[in-house]
Design an enzyme around this catalytic site. Structure first.
Site, mmCIF file in Angstrom:
data_model
loop_
_atom_site.group_PDB
_atom_site.id
_atom_site.type_symbol
_atom_site.label_atom_id
_atom_site.label_comp_id
_atom_site.label_asym_id
_atom_site.label_seq_id
_atom_site.Cartn_x
_atom_site.Cartn_y
_atom_site.Cartn_z
ATOM 1 N N ARG A 50 50.637 31.249 43.060
ATOM 2 C CA ARG A 50 50.081 31.213 41.687
ATOM 3 C C ARG A 50 50.476 29.815 41.402
ATOM 4 O O ARG A 50 49.933 29.429 40.001
ATOM 5 C CB ARG A 50 50.657 32.370 40.897
ATOM 6 C CG ARG A 50 50.301 32.371 39.539
ATOM 7 C CD ARG A 50 50.279 33.602 38.672
ATOM 8 N NE ARG A 50 51.296 34.274 39.119
ATOM 9 C CZ ARG A 50 52.463 34.412 38.615
ATOM 10 N NH1 ARG A 50 52.913 33.387 37.559
ATOM 11 N NH2 ARG A 50 53.756 35.164 38.957
ATOM 12 N N TYR A 101 30.334 24.178 22.638
ATOM 13 C CA TYR A 101 29.870 25.301 23.418
ATOM 14 C C TYR A 101 30.436 26.476 22.608
ATOM 15 O O TYR A 101 31.663 26.921 22.395
ATOM 16 C CB TYR A 101 30.734 25.109 24.964
ATOM 17 C CG TYR A 101 30.881 26.379 25.777
ATOM 18 C CD1 TYR A 101 29.557 26.951 26.252
ATOM 19 C CD2 TYR A 101 31.981 26.864 26.140
ATOM 20 C CE1 TYR A 101 29.455 28.236 26.766
ATOM 21 C CE2 TYR A 101 31.835 28.041 26.959
ATOM 22 C CZ TYR A 101 30.869 28.701 27.128
ATOM 23 O OH TYR A 101 30.638 29.779 27.862
ATOM 24 N N ASP A 171 35.913 17.859 26.167
ATOM 25 C CA ASP A 171 35.237 18.753 27.125
ATOM 26 C C ASP A 171 34.027 17.877 27.441
ATOM 27 O O ASP A 171 33.156 17.512 26.890
ATOM 28 C CB ASP A 171 34.566 19.685 26.547
ATOM 29 C CG ASP A 171 33.691 20.799 27.264
ATOM 30 O OD1 ASP A 171 33.285 20.188 28.451
ATOM 31 O OD2 ASP A 171 33.711 22.022 27.213
ATOM 32 N N LYS A 196 29.769 23.988 36.549
ATOM 33 C CA LYS A 196 28.438 22.930 36.251
ATOM 34 C C LYS A 196 28.356 21.965 37.101
ATOM 35 O O LYS A 196 28.138 22.172 38.345
ATOM 36 C CB LYS A 196 28.625 22.536 34.992
ATOM 37 C CG LYS A 196 29.081 23.739 33.860
ATOM 38 C CD LYS A 196 28.161 25.074 33.775
ATOM 39 C CE LYS A 196 28.288 25.746 32.682
ATOM 40 N NZ LYS A 196 28.778 27.206 32.679
#
Ligand code: PLP
Length: 361
Positions: A50, A101, A171, A196
Protein backbone atom coordinates in the site's frame (compact mmCIF):
# COMPACT_ATOMS: atom_id res chain seq x y z
CA UNK A 1 15.14 2.10 -11.13
CA UNK A 2 18.63 3.26 -12.21
CA UNK A 3 17.57 4.56 -15.62
CA UNK A 4 19.96 6.78 -17.52
CA UNK A 5 17.12 8.91 -18.87
CA UNK A 6 17.53 12.53 -17.82
CA UNK A 7 14.70 14.98 -18.41
CA UNK A 8 17.15 17.91 -18.37
CA UNK A 9 19.28 16.68 -21.24
CA UNK A 10 17.02 14.64 -23.51
CA UNK A 11 14.32 15.92 -25.80
CA UNK A 12 10.94 15.19 -24.32
CA UNK A 13 10.08 12.70 -27.10
CA UNK A 14 13.19 10.71 -26.19
CA UNK A 15 12.65 10.98 -22.45
CA UNK A 16 9.13 9.58 -22.87
CA UNK A 17 10.60 6.47 -24.45
CA UNK A 18 13.65 6.10 -22.22
CA UNK A 19 12.40 6.99 -18.73
CA UNK A 20 11.60 4.43 -16.07
CA UNK A 21 13.34 1.49 -17.73
CA UNK A 22 15.14 -1.16 -15.66
CA UNK A 23 18.90 -0.79 -15.33
CA UNK A 24 20.64 -2.42 -18.30
CA UNK A 25 22.72 -5.52 -17.73
CA UNK A 26 23.15 -8.71 -19.77
CA UNK A 27 19.73 -10.35 -19.96
CA UNK A 28 17.84 -7.53 -18.24
CA UNK A 29 14.26 -6.91 -19.43
CA UNK A 30 13.39 -3.86 -21.52
CA UNK A 31 10.33 -3.10 -19.41
CA UNK A 32 9.63 -2.88 -15.72
CA UNK A 33 7.94 -5.97 -14.29
CA UNK A 34 4.37 -5.96 -13.04
CA UNK A 35 5.12 -6.84 -9.46
CA UNK A 36 2.08 -8.59 -8.04
CA UNK A 37 2.62 -8.78 -4.32
CA UNK A 38 0.87 -7.33 -1.31
CA UNK A 39 3.84 -7.56 1.01
CA UNK A 40 7.63 -7.81 1.07
CA UNK A 41 10.16 -9.63 3.19
CA UNK A 42 11.13 -7.46 6.15
CA UNK A 43 13.95 -4.89 6.22
CA UNK A 44 13.84 -3.90 2.52
CA UNK A 45 13.04 -0.45 1.08
CA UNK A 46 9.27 -1.19 1.04
CA UNK A 47 7.49 -3.42 3.53
CA UNK A 48 3.88 -3.37 2.32
CA UNK A 49 2.44 -2.69 -1.13
CA UNK A 50 0.00 0.00 0.00
CA UNK A 51 3.01 2.28 0.39
CA UNK A 52 5.06 1.33 -2.64
CA UNK A 53 5.61 -0.92 -5.62
CA UNK A 54 8.47 -0.99 -8.19
CA UNK A 55 5.98 -0.71 -11.07
CA UNK A 56 4.74 2.56 -9.54
CA UNK A 57 8.32 3.78 -9.15
CA UNK A 58 8.98 3.41 -12.88
CA UNK A 59 5.90 5.42 -13.86
CA UNK A 60 6.54 8.02 -11.16
CA UNK A 61 10.08 8.48 -12.38
CA UNK A 62 8.87 9.09 -15.93
CA UNK A 63 6.04 11.48 -15.03
CA UNK A 64 8.15 13.28 -12.42
CA UNK A 65 10.82 13.91 -15.06
CA UNK A 66 8.24 15.19 -17.54
CA UNK A 67 6.73 17.67 -15.09
CA UNK A 68 10.09 18.58 -13.54
CA UNK A 69 9.37 17.22 -10.05
CA UNK A 70 8.48 14.14 -8.02
CA UNK A 71 5.36 12.17 -8.95
CA UNK A 72 3.04 9.92 -6.98
CA UNK A 73 0.60 7.62 -8.72
CA UNK A 74 -2.96 7.44 -7.31
CA UNK A 75 -5.87 5.10 -7.96
CA UNK A 76 -7.62 7.65 -10.20
CA UNK A 77 -7.57 11.31 -11.14
CA UNK A 78 -10.16 11.83 -8.40
CA UNK A 79 -7.88 10.01 -5.94
CA UNK A 80 -5.14 12.50 -6.82
CA UNK A 81 -7.56 15.45 -6.61
CA UNK A 82 -8.86 14.27 -3.22
CA UNK A 83 -5.31 14.03 -1.87
CA UNK A 84 -4.46 17.52 -3.18
CA UNK A 85 -7.67 19.10 -1.83
CA UNK A 86 -6.89 17.58 1.57
CA UNK A 87 -3.98 20.08 1.72
CA UNK A 88 -6.51 22.79 2.57
CA UNK A 89 -7.30 22.94 6.29
CA UNK A 90 -10.89 22.14 7.33
CA UNK A 91 -12.81 25.40 7.18
CA UNK A 92 -10.14 26.95 4.94
CA UNK A 93 -10.64 29.05 1.81
CA UNK A 94 -10.14 27.67 -1.70
CA UNK A 95 -9.95 29.90 -4.76
CA UNK A 96 -11.00 28.04 -7.92
CA UNK A 97 -12.35 28.67 -11.42
CA UNK A 98 -16.15 28.91 -11.53
CA UNK A 99 -16.16 25.94 -13.91
CA UNK A 100 -13.85 22.99 -13.37
CA UNK A 101 -14.03 19.30 -14.15
CA UNK A 102 -17.34 18.43 -12.47
CA UNK A 103 -15.82 15.87 -10.07
CA UNK A 104 -13.58 18.61 -8.70
CA UNK A 105 -16.60 20.91 -8.58
CA UNK A 106 -18.50 18.35 -6.48
CA UNK A 107 -15.60 18.06 -4.02
CA UNK A 108 -15.48 21.85 -3.71
CA UNK A 109 -19.19 21.84 -2.84
CA UNK A 110 -18.45 19.15 -0.23
CA UNK A 111 -15.71 21.42 1.18
CA UNK A 112 -18.29 24.18 1.58
CA UNK A 113 -20.76 21.80 3.23
CA UNK A 114 -18.00 20.93 5.71
CA UNK A 115 -17.74 24.60 6.73
CA UNK A 116 -15.05 25.70 4.26
CA UNK A 117 -15.21 28.59 1.81
CA UNK A 118 -14.81 28.45 -1.97
CA UNK A 119 -14.23 31.69 -3.89
CA UNK A 120 -15.11 31.05 -7.53
CA UNK A 121 -13.54 33.23 -10.20
CA UNK A 122 -14.06 33.10 -13.94
CA UNK A 123 -11.06 31.29 -15.44
CA UNK A 124 -10.02 34.26 -17.59
CA UNK A 125 -10.49 36.89 -14.85
CA UNK A 126 -6.87 37.41 -13.78
CA UNK A 127 -7.68 40.45 -11.61
CA UNK A 128 -10.40 38.43 -9.90
CA UNK A 129 -7.92 35.68 -9.03
CA UNK A 130 -5.37 38.18 -7.71
CA UNK A 131 -7.98 39.78 -5.43
CA UNK A 132 -9.36 36.45 -4.18
CA UNK A 133 -5.87 35.14 -3.41
CA UNK A 134 -5.49 37.67 -0.59
CA UNK A 135 -7.70 35.54 1.67
CA UNK A 136 -6.92 32.08 0.24
CA UNK A 137 -5.46 28.96 1.82
CA UNK A 138 -5.39 27.03 -1.45
CA UNK A 139 -5.50 27.99 -5.11
CA UNK A 140 -7.01 25.45 -7.52
CA UNK A 141 -6.49 25.93 -11.25
CA UNK A 142 -7.35 23.97 -14.35
CA UNK A 143 -6.27 25.24 -17.75
CA UNK A 144 -7.85 25.00 -20.18
CA UNK A 145 -11.00 24.36 -18.18
CA UNK A 146 -13.07 21.28 -18.89
CA UNK A 147 -15.35 21.63 -20.86
CA UNK A 148 -15.46 25.40 -21.55
CA UNK A 149 -11.83 25.48 -22.76
CA UNK A 150 -11.13 28.79 -21.02
CA UNK A 151 -7.45 29.55 -20.47
CA UNK A 152 -6.15 31.11 -17.25
CA UNK A 153 -3.04 33.30 -17.11
CA UNK A 154 -1.24 30.68 -15.09
CA UNK A 155 2.10 32.49 -14.84
CA UNK A 156 0.60 35.67 -13.35
CA UNK A 157 -1.80 33.93 -10.96
CA UNK A 158 0.74 31.35 -9.81
CA UNK A 159 3.43 33.98 -9.25
CA UNK A 160 1.11 35.94 -6.93
CA UNK A 161 0.08 32.77 -5.15
CA UNK A 162 3.74 31.98 -4.54
CA UNK A 163 4.39 35.52 -3.22
CA UNK A 164 1.51 35.18 -0.75
CA UNK A 165 2.59 31.68 0.31
CA UNK A 166 -0.76 30.22 -0.83
CA UNK A 167 -0.50 26.53 -1.77
CA UNK A 168 -1.36 26.12 -5.45
CA UNK A 169 -2.58 23.12 -7.41
CA UNK A 170 -2.97 22.86 -11.21
CA UNK A 171 -4.98 20.12 -12.91
CA UNK A 172 -2.81 19.63 -15.99
CA UNK A 173 -4.84 16.79 -17.51
CA UNK A 174 -5.92 18.60 -20.69
CA UNK A 175 -2.60 20.30 -21.43
CA UNK A 176 -0.26 17.45 -20.48
CA UNK A 177 3.39 18.31 -19.68
CA UNK A 178 3.97 18.62 -23.42
CA UNK A 179 2.10 21.95 -23.47
CA UNK A 180 2.44 23.21 -19.92
CA UNK A 181 4.69 22.53 -16.93
CA UNK A 182 2.98 24.30 -14.03
CA UNK A 183 5.76 23.58 -11.52
CA UNK A 184 8.08 25.74 -13.62
CA UNK A 185 5.52 28.57 -13.30
CA UNK A 186 5.51 28.32 -9.52
CA UNK A 187 2.74 25.76 -8.83
CA UNK A 188 3.17 23.59 -5.75
CA UNK A 189 1.24 20.57 -7.02
CA UNK A 190 0.25 19.26 -10.45
CA UNK A 191 -2.57 16.74 -10.63
CA UNK A 192 -3.41 14.48 -13.54
CA UNK A 193 -6.14 12.17 -14.57
CA UNK A 194 -3.64 9.68 -16.02
CA UNK A 195 -6.73 7.94 -17.40
CA UNK A 196 -6.69 10.49 -20.23
CA UNK A 197 -3.78 11.50 -22.50
CA UNK A 198 -0.94 10.13 -20.42
CA UNK A 199 -2.12 6.53 -20.71
CA UNK A 200 -4.10 7.35 -23.85
CA UNK A 201 -5.93 4.11 -24.71
CA UNK A 202 -9.09 4.23 -22.59
CA UNK A 203 -8.07 1.05 -20.81
CA UNK A 204 -7.07 2.26 -17.34
CA UNK A 205 -8.34 4.60 -14.63
CA UNK A 206 -5.42 6.20 -12.85
CA UNK A 207 -4.22 9.51 -11.38
CA UNK A 208 -1.07 11.27 -10.27
CA UNK A 209 0.21 14.19 -8.23
CA UNK A 210 3.57 15.86 -8.87
CA UNK A 211 5.47 18.25 -6.56
CA UNK A 212 8.60 20.34 -7.09
CA UNK A 213 12.06 19.17 -6.09
CA UNK A 214 12.37 21.83 -3.39
CA UNK A 215 12.13 21.69 0.41
CA UNK A 216 8.56 23.02 0.23
CA UNK A 217 7.72 20.59 -2.59
CA UNK A 218 9.12 17.61 -0.70
CA UNK A 219 7.18 18.59 2.43
CA UNK A 220 3.92 18.79 0.43
CA UNK A 221 4.85 15.54 -1.33
CA UNK A 222 5.16 13.78 2.03
CA UNK A 223 1.65 14.95 2.98
CA UNK A 224 0.30 13.65 -0.32
CA UNK A 225 2.11 10.34 0.11
CA UNK A 226 0.73 9.96 3.63
CA UNK A 227 -2.77 10.71 2.36
CA UNK A 228 -2.39 8.06 -0.35
CA UNK A 229 -1.13 5.46 2.10
CA UNK A 230 -3.67 6.15 4.85
CA UNK A 231 -6.75 6.74 2.70
CA UNK A 232 -5.69 3.80 0.59
CA UNK A 233 -6.66 4.97 -2.90
CA UNK A 234 -3.75 3.13 -4.47
CA UNK A 235 -3.19 1.97 -8.02
CA UNK A 236 -2.92 -1.63 -9.14
CA UNK A 237 0.49 -2.44 -10.67
CA UNK A 238 -1.08 -3.69 -13.91
CA UNK A 239 -2.83 -0.35 -14.49
CA UNK A 240 0.42 1.48 -13.86
CA UNK A 241 2.27 -0.78 -16.30
CA UNK A 242 -0.35 -0.02 -18.96
CA UNK A 243 -0.10 3.71 -18.24
CA UNK A 244 3.66 3.63 -18.65
CA UNK A 245 3.28 1.73 -21.91
CA UNK A 246 0.82 4.36 -23.10
CA UNK A 247 3.08 7.20 -21.99
CA UNK A 248 5.79 6.00 -24.38
CA UNK A 249 3.73 7.25 -27.35
CA UNK A 250 2.31 10.43 -25.78
CA UNK A 251 4.20 12.80 -28.06
CA UNK A 252 3.15 11.13 -31.32
CA UNK A 253 -0.45 10.67 -30.19
CA UNK A 254 -0.76 14.23 -28.90
CA UNK A 255 0.89 15.72 -31.97
CA UNK A 256 -1.51 13.93 -34.34
CA UNK A 257 -4.58 14.58 -32.20
CA UNK A 258 -3.60 18.23 -31.74
CA UNK A 259 -3.14 18.80 -35.47
CA UNK A 260 -6.52 17.21 -36.18
CA UNK A 261 -8.21 19.24 -33.43
CA UNK A 262 -6.89 22.46 -34.99
CA UNK A 263 -8.14 21.40 -38.40
CA UNK A 264 -11.56 20.34 -37.09
CA UNK A 265 -11.91 23.62 -35.15
CA UNK A 266 -11.18 25.46 -38.41
CA UNK A 267 -13.79 23.44 -40.36
CA UNK A 268 -16.40 23.76 -37.59
CA UNK A 269 -16.05 27.55 -37.49
CA UNK A 270 -18.85 28.95 -39.61
CA UNK A 271 -20.66 25.59 -39.98
CA UNK A 272 -24.39 26.38 -40.04
CA UNK A 273 -25.15 23.78 -37.32
CA UNK A 274 -22.52 25.22 -34.96
CA UNK A 275 -23.21 28.34 -32.93
CA UNK A 276 -19.79 28.61 -31.28
CA UNK A 277 -16.46 26.80 -31.39
CA UNK A 278 -14.45 26.72 -28.14
CA UNK A 279 -10.89 25.86 -29.03
CA UNK A 280 -7.99 27.22 -26.95
CA UNK A 281 -5.66 27.24 -29.96
CA UNK A 282 -3.66 24.23 -28.83
CA UNK A 283 -4.25 20.75 -27.39
CA UNK A 284 -6.62 18.10 -28.66
CA UNK A 285 -9.97 19.18 -27.21
CA UNK A 286 -12.63 21.28 -28.90
CA UNK A 287 -16.06 22.09 -27.49
CA UNK A 288 -18.91 23.28 -29.71
CA UNK A 289 -22.26 24.88 -28.93
CA UNK A 290 -24.56 23.36 -31.52
CA UNK A 291 -27.12 25.65 -33.15
CA UNK A 292 -30.11 24.21 -31.30
CA UNK A 293 -31.26 22.97 -27.91
CA UNK A 294 -30.12 20.11 -25.66
CA UNK A 295 -32.06 17.59 -27.76
CA UNK A 296 -30.32 18.77 -30.93
CA UNK A 297 -26.96 18.32 -29.20
CA UNK A 298 -27.98 14.84 -28.05
CA UNK A 299 -28.99 13.95 -31.60
CA UNK A 300 -25.51 14.88 -32.82
CA UNK A 301 -23.93 12.63 -30.17
CA UNK A 302 -26.30 9.78 -31.02
CA UNK A 303 -25.64 10.05 -34.75
CA UNK A 304 -21.90 9.48 -35.01
CA UNK A 305 -20.59 6.14 -36.20
CA UNK A 306 -16.86 6.64 -35.72
CA UNK A 307 -16.75 9.07 -32.80
CA UNK A 308 -17.54 7.23 -29.58
CA UNK A 309 -20.40 8.75 -27.60
CA UNK A 310 -18.85 8.40 -24.15
CA UNK A 311 -17.82 10.32 -21.06
CA UNK A 312 -14.07 10.46 -21.25
CA UNK A 313 -11.30 12.07 -23.24
CA UNK A 314 -7.69 11.65 -24.23
CA UNK A 315 -7.94 8.22 -25.85
CA UNK A 316 -6.65 7.25 -29.30
CA UNK A 317 -10.29 7.00 -30.37
CA UNK A 318 -12.26 10.21 -30.78
CA UNK A 319 -15.08 10.72 -28.29
CA UNK A 320 -17.88 13.22 -27.87
CA UNK A 321 -20.46 14.05 -25.25
CA UNK A 322 -23.05 16.67 -24.28
CA UNK A 323 -21.71 17.58 -20.88
CA UNK A 324 -24.94 18.88 -19.33
CA UNK A 325 -26.34 15.36 -19.51
CA UNK A 326 -24.57 15.00 -16.13
CA UNK A 327 -26.71 16.60 -13.40
CA UNK A 328 -23.63 17.85 -11.52
CA UNK A 329 -22.16 19.67 -14.53
CA UNK A 330 -21.84 23.43 -13.96
CA UNK A 331 -24.81 25.53 -15.05
CA UNK A 332 -22.30 27.82 -16.75
CA UNK A 333 -21.88 25.10 -19.35
CA UNK A 334 -24.48 25.64 -22.09
CA UNK A 335 -27.03 22.82 -22.45
CA UNK A 336 -26.15 22.56 -26.16
CA UNK A 337 -22.39 22.24 -25.60
CA UNK A 338 -20.82 19.08 -27.03
CA UNK A 339 -17.27 18.30 -25.96
CA UNK A 340 -15.05 16.70 -28.58
CA UNK A 341 -11.96 14.73 -27.64
CA UNK A 342 -10.03 14.33 -30.86
CA UNK A 343 -8.20 11.04 -31.32
CA UNK A 344 -5.60 9.87 -33.80
CA UNK A 345 -7.82 8.67 -36.66
CA UNK A 346 -7.51 10.35 -40.08
CA UNK A 347 -8.92 13.85 -39.83
CA UNK A 348 -11.01 13.48 -43.00
CA UNK A 349 -12.80 10.43 -41.58
CA UNK A 350 -13.45 12.31 -38.35
CA UNK A 351 -14.78 15.28 -40.28
CA UNK A 352 -17.03 13.18 -42.52
CA UNK A 353 -18.60 11.48 -39.49
CA UNK A 354 -19.02 14.71 -37.56
CA UNK A 355 -20.45 16.57 -40.56
CA UNK A 356 -23.11 13.89 -41.14
CA UNK A 357 -23.95 13.91 -37.39
CA UNK A 358 -24.35 17.70 -37.48
CA UNK A 359 -26.99 17.23 -40.19
CA UNK A 360 -29.22 15.91 -37.37
CA UNK A 361 -29.33 19.29 -35.61
N1 PLP B 1 -9.45 16.14 -14.14
C1 PLP B 1 -9.97 16.31 -15.36
C2 PLP B 1 -9.64 17.55 -16.12
C3 PLP B 1 -10.79 15.33 -15.93
O1 PLP B 1 -11.30 15.52 -17.16
C4 PLP B 1 -11.08 14.16 -15.17
C5 PLP B 1 -11.97 13.10 -15.71
O2 PLP B 1 -12.68 13.29 -16.68
C6 PLP B 1 -10.55 14.04 -13.89
C7 PLP B 1 -9.73 15.03 -13.42
C8 PLP B 1 -10.86 12.84 -13.03
O3 PLP B 1 -10.04 11.78 -13.37
P1 PLP B 1 -10.43 10.22 -13.20
O4 PLP B 1 -11.63 9.97 -14.03
O5 PLP B 1 -9.20 9.51 -13.64
O6 PLP B 1 -10.72 10.00 -11.73
Amino acid sequence: MGTEADSQHLHVETFLVAAGRPERSPGSPANVAVELTSTYAADGPVNYARSGNPTWNAFEEALGGLEGGHALVHASGMGAISAALALVPAGGTVVAPDTTYNGTGDLLVAHEKGGGTVLRVHATDTAGFLAALESADLLWLESPTNPLMDVTELDVVLARSRELGVTSVVDNTLSTPLLCRPLSLGADVVVHSVTKYLSGHSDVVLGATVVADTERGREIGERLRRHRTLHGAIAGPMEVFLALRGLRTLSVRFERAGASAAELARRLEGHPAVERVRYPGTGAMVSIDVAGDADAAERVCASTRLWLHATSLGGVESQLERRRRHPSESEQVPVNLVRLSVGIEHVDDLWADLAQALDHV
